[in-house]
Write a protein that holds these residues in place. Structure first.
Motif, PDB file in Angstrom:
ATOM      1  N   LYS A  23       0.668  -1.262   0.012  1.00 16.71           N
ATOM      2  CA  LYS A  23       0.031  -0.166   0.384  1.00 16.71           C
ATOM      3  C   LYS A  23       0.989   1.360  -0.259  1.00 16.71           C
ATOM      4  N   THR A  24       2.022   0.931   0.779  1.00 15.84           N
ATOM      5  CA  THR A  24       2.901   2.843   0.214  1.00 15.84           C
ATOM      6  C   THR A  24       3.437   2.529  -0.878  1.00 15.84           C
ATOM      7  N   LEU A  25       3.690   1.646  -1.334  1.00 20.16           N
ATOM      8  CA  LEU A  25       4.548   1.800  -2.538  1.00 20.16           C
ATOM      9  C   LEU A  25       4.160   1.828  -4.046  1.00 20.16           C
ATOM     10  N   HIS A  26       2.043   1.870  -3.404  1.00 17.66           N
ATOM     11  CA  HIS A  26       1.253   2.905  -4.820  1.00 17.66           C
ATOM     12  C   HIS A  26       1.102   4.202  -4.944  1.00 17.66           C
ATOM     13  N   VAL A  27       0.799   4.256  -3.079  1.00 14.86           N
ATOM     14  CA  VAL A  27       1.177   6.080  -2.531  1.00 14.86           C
ATOM     15  C   VAL A  27       2.428   6.884  -3.760  1.00 14.86           C
ATOM     16  N   LEU A  28       3.320   5.537  -3.398  1.00 21.13           N
ATOM     17  CA  LEU A  28       5.018   6.614  -3.820  1.00 21.13           C
ATOM     18  C   LEU A  28       4.380   6.351  -5.944  1.00 21.13           C
ATOM     19  N   LEU A  29       4.021   5.261  -5.710  1.00 18.82           N
ATOM     20  CA  LEU A  29       3.734   5.735  -7.518  1.00 18.82           C
ATOM     21  C   LEU A  29       2.999   6.648  -8.211  1.00 18.82           C
ATOM     22  N   HIS A  30       1.997   6.501  -7.665  1.00 12.63           N
ATOM     23  CA  HIS A  30       0.397   7.256  -7.448  1.00 12.63           C
ATOM     24  C   HIS A  30       1.047   8.951  -7.385  1.00 12.63           C
ATOM     25  N   GLY A  31       2.004   9.216  -6.884  1.00 10.91           N
ATOM     26  CA  GLY A  31       2.908  10.609  -7.401  1.00 10.91           C
ATOM     27  C   GLY A  31       3.452  10.906  -7.848  1.00 10.91           C
ATOM     28  N   LEU A  32       4.316   9.330  -7.823  1.00 11.37           N
ATOM     29  CA  LEU A  32       5.542   9.901  -9.015  1.00 11.37           C
ATOM     30  C   LEU A  32       4.731   9.711 -10.646  1.00 11.37           C
ATOM     31  N   TRP A  33       3.540   9.381 -10.634  1.00 14.48           N
ATOM     32  CA  TRP A  33       2.698   9.053 -11.890  1.00 14.48           C
ATOM     33  C   TRP A  33       2.422  10.657 -11.954  1.00 14.48           C
ATOM     34  N   LEU A  34       1.369  11.634 -11.071  1.00  9.61           N
ATOM     35  CA  LEU A  34       1.043  12.856 -11.070  1.00  9.61           C
ATOM     36  C   LEU A  34       1.976  12.975 -11.206  1.00  9.61           C
ATOM     37  N   GLY A  35       3.586  13.779 -10.692  1.00 12.73           N
ATOM     38  CA  GLY A  35       4.392  13.956 -11.009  1.00 12.73           C
ATOM     39  C   GLY A  35       4.993  14.560 -12.567  1.00 12.73           C
ATOM     40  N   GLN A  36       4.322  14.917 -13.600  1.00 11.35           N
ATOM     41  CA  GLN A  36       4.638  15.017 -14.902  1.00 11.35           C
ATOM     42  C   GLN A  36       6.361  16.028 -15.330  1.00 11.35           C
ATOM     43  N   HIS A  37       6.759  16.020 -13.964  1.00  9.75           N
ATOM     44  CA  HIS A  37       8.188  17.045 -14.149  1.00  9.75           C
ATOM     45  C   HIS A  37       9.124  16.666 -13.404  1.00  9.75           C
ATOM     46  N   LEU A  38       8.821  15.839 -13.155  1.00  6.59           N
ATOM     47  CA  LEU A  38       9.872  15.385 -11.947  1.00  6.59           C
ATOM     48  C   LEU A  38      11.204  14.793 -12.488  1.00  6.59           C
ATOM     49  N   PRO A  39      12.858  14.751 -12.216  1.00  7.71           N
ATOM     50  CA  PRO A  39      13.309  13.925 -13.247  1.00  7.71           C
ATOM     51  C   PRO A  39      12.886  12.595 -12.783  1.00  7.71           C
ATOM     52  N   GLN A  40      14.292  12.097 -13.971  1.00  4.48           N
ATOM     53  CA  GLN A  40      13.873  10.486 -14.367  1.00  4.48           C
ATOM     54  C   GLN A  40      12.352  10.262 -13.633  1.00  4.48           C
ATOM     55  N   ARG A  41      12.246  10.467 -13.596  1.00  9.31           N
ATOM     56  CA  ARG A  41      10.147   9.792 -13.776  1.00  9.31           C
ATOM     57  C   ARG A  41      10.092   8.637 -14.325  1.00  9.31           C
ATOM     58  N   ALA A  42       9.852   8.138 -14.969  1.00  8.49           N
ATOM     59  CA  ALA A  42       9.448   6.799 -15.851  1.00  8.49           C
ATOM     60  C   ALA A  42      10.241   5.698 -15.144  1.00  8.49           C
ATOM     61  N   GLU A  43      12.238   6.191 -15.480  1.00 13.69           N
ATOM     62  CA  GLU A  43      12.641   5.107 -14.894  1.00 13.69           C
ATOM     63  C   GLU A  43      12.434   5.064 -13.350  1.00 13.69           C
ATOM     64  N   ARG A  44      12.196   6.061 -11.890  1.00  9.39           N
ATOM     65  CA  ARG A  44      11.816   5.546 -11.230  1.00  9.39           C
ATOM     66  C   ARG A  44      10.757   5.213 -10.957  1.00  9.39           C
ATOM     67  N   ILE A  45       9.496   4.927 -11.687  1.00 13.17           N
ATOM     68  CA  ILE A  45       8.225   4.257 -11.624  1.00 13.17           C
ATOM     69  C   ILE A  45       8.190   2.760 -11.770  1.00 13.17           C
ATOM     70  N   LEU A  46       9.429   2.427 -13.046  1.00 12.12           N
ATOM     71  CA  LEU A  46       9.640   1.368 -13.207  1.00 12.12           C
ATOM     72  C   LEU A  46      10.610   0.489 -12.110  1.00 12.12           C
ATOM     73  N   ASP A  47      11.638   1.373 -11.761  1.00  7.68           N
ATOM     74  CA  ASP A  47      12.064   0.514 -10.810  1.00  7.68           C
ATOM     75  C   ASP A  47      10.907   0.963  -9.378  1.00  7.68           C
ATOM     76  N   LEU A  48       9.990   1.431  -9.136  1.00  6.59           N
ATOM     77  CA  LEU A  48       9.008   1.013  -8.047  1.00  6.59           C
ATOM     78  C   LEU A  48       8.264  -0.196  -8.557  1.00  6.59           C
ATOM     79  N   ALA A  49       8.121  -0.186  -9.564  1.00  6.24           N
ATOM     80  CA  ALA A  49       7.226  -1.280 -10.348  1.00  6.24           C
ATOM     81  C   ALA A  49       8.011  -2.899 -10.308  1.00  6.24           C
ATOM     82  N   ALA A  50       8.853  -2.659 -10.010  1.00  7.26           N
ATOM     83  CA  ALA A  50       9.674  -4.317 -11.006  1.00  7.26           C
ATOM     84  C   ALA A  50      10.178  -4.396  -8.586  1.00  7.26           C
ATOM     85  N   ARG A  51       9.624  -3.921  -7.586  1.00  6.49           N
ATOM     86  CA  ARG A  51       9.893  -4.426  -6.272  1.00  6.49           C
ATOM     87  C   ARG A  51       8.644  -5.461  -6.149  1.00  6.49           C
ATOM     88  N   PRO A  52      10.082  -6.760  -4.914  1.00  9.30           N
ATOM     89  CA  PRO A  52       8.594  -7.914  -4.150  1.00  9.30           C
ATOM     90  C   PRO A  52       7.064  -8.163  -4.570  1.00  9.30           C
TER      91      PRO A  52
END
Length: 259
Positions: free
Chosen positions: A156-185
């Protein structure tokens, strides 16, 4: 650090608390009843997050958001006991998250007394990170990393962080961070349609259109039958990936042709 092992009886008690809260959203007393149930169980932050996130979503979907039943003062005040205070905080901040009200969520957390803010549980800090990330504020990335260090792969915590990254269109390395989170256990089995939806958008941003289509098609296939709550979002994402992919292919083809 490994996640705590739950006794079957405790799991059933938490399921009962969740069911009581989600079956009667029209009853204005459900947040108080949920707080009492979690207080009786002496629920930890993980258990509270799991129950409150689902309850807040169900109430919002039924038109009885926790935002209309709780006051901001119930979130910022100390409360009658720590479990009740945390329950109200999880419910209210989750309601703000589901409504995408990032500035309001940020402001509310920053109104907490200094001691309370310093002692926030991991899930509440994730919700604060969501508010910052959703506004593309770079300090949200530092908080995201801090939360990840303490989250113990709590889904549930990872979902919250993913949601924030998804909304933050101008964050650096946004897409790469989303993929890293999506690959976690917690998401390694690729059975969570929302994670696959976020992943598909990141793949689109990186120009990996075929992978993005595969991810969104799997997400659509995993949705429960008749689920309309996010289906339209997934279909829009699929259409966008397909359209951008076609434009990209056309540009490459045209660029290689002499006239």
């Amino acid at each position: 650090m490994s996640l705590p092992v739950r006794h079957p009886g405790r799991t059933l008690a938490l399921a009962y608390a969740r069911t009581r809260a989600t079956l009667t959203p029209a009853d204005a007393r459900w947040p108080a009843r949920l707080a009492a149930d979690l207080r009786e169980l002496d629920a930890d932050w993980r258990e509270s997050a799991e129950v409150c996130a689902d309850a807040a979503w169900a109430a919002r979907a039924a038109g009885h958001s926790a935002l209309g039943l709780l006051l901001p003062e119930q979130v910022t005040a100390a409360g009658p006991d720590p479990v009740t205070a945390r329950t109200y905080r999880h419910l209210y901040l989750s309601g703000l998250r589901y409504d995408f009200r990032c500035p309001s969520l940020q402001s509310l957390v920053e109104r907490l007394p200094a001691a309370a803010r310093a002692g926030l549980d991991c899930y509440s800090r994730a919700l604060y990170a969501f508010a910052l990330l959703g506004q593309s504020r770079p300090e949200g990335l530092a908080l995201l990393d801090e939360v990840l260090d303490q989250a113990d792969e709590h889904a549930k915590t990872l979902h919250v962080l993913l949601h924030g990254l998804w909304l933050g269109q101008h964050l650096p390395q946004r897409a790469e961070r989303i993929l890293d989170l999506a690959a976690r256990p917690p998401f390694a089995a690729r059975t969570d349609p929302i994670v696959l939806f976020r992943k598909a958008g990141a793949l689109r941003q990186l120009g990996r259109y075929e992978e993005g289509l595969a991810a969104i098609d799997r997400a659509l296939d995993l949705l429960p039958p008749g689920d309309v709550s996010v289906h339209a979002d997934l279909v829009r994402e699929r259409s966008l990936i397909a359209a951008v992919g076609e434009v990209s292919l056309s540009a490459r083809t045209s660029g290689g042709t002499q006239t």
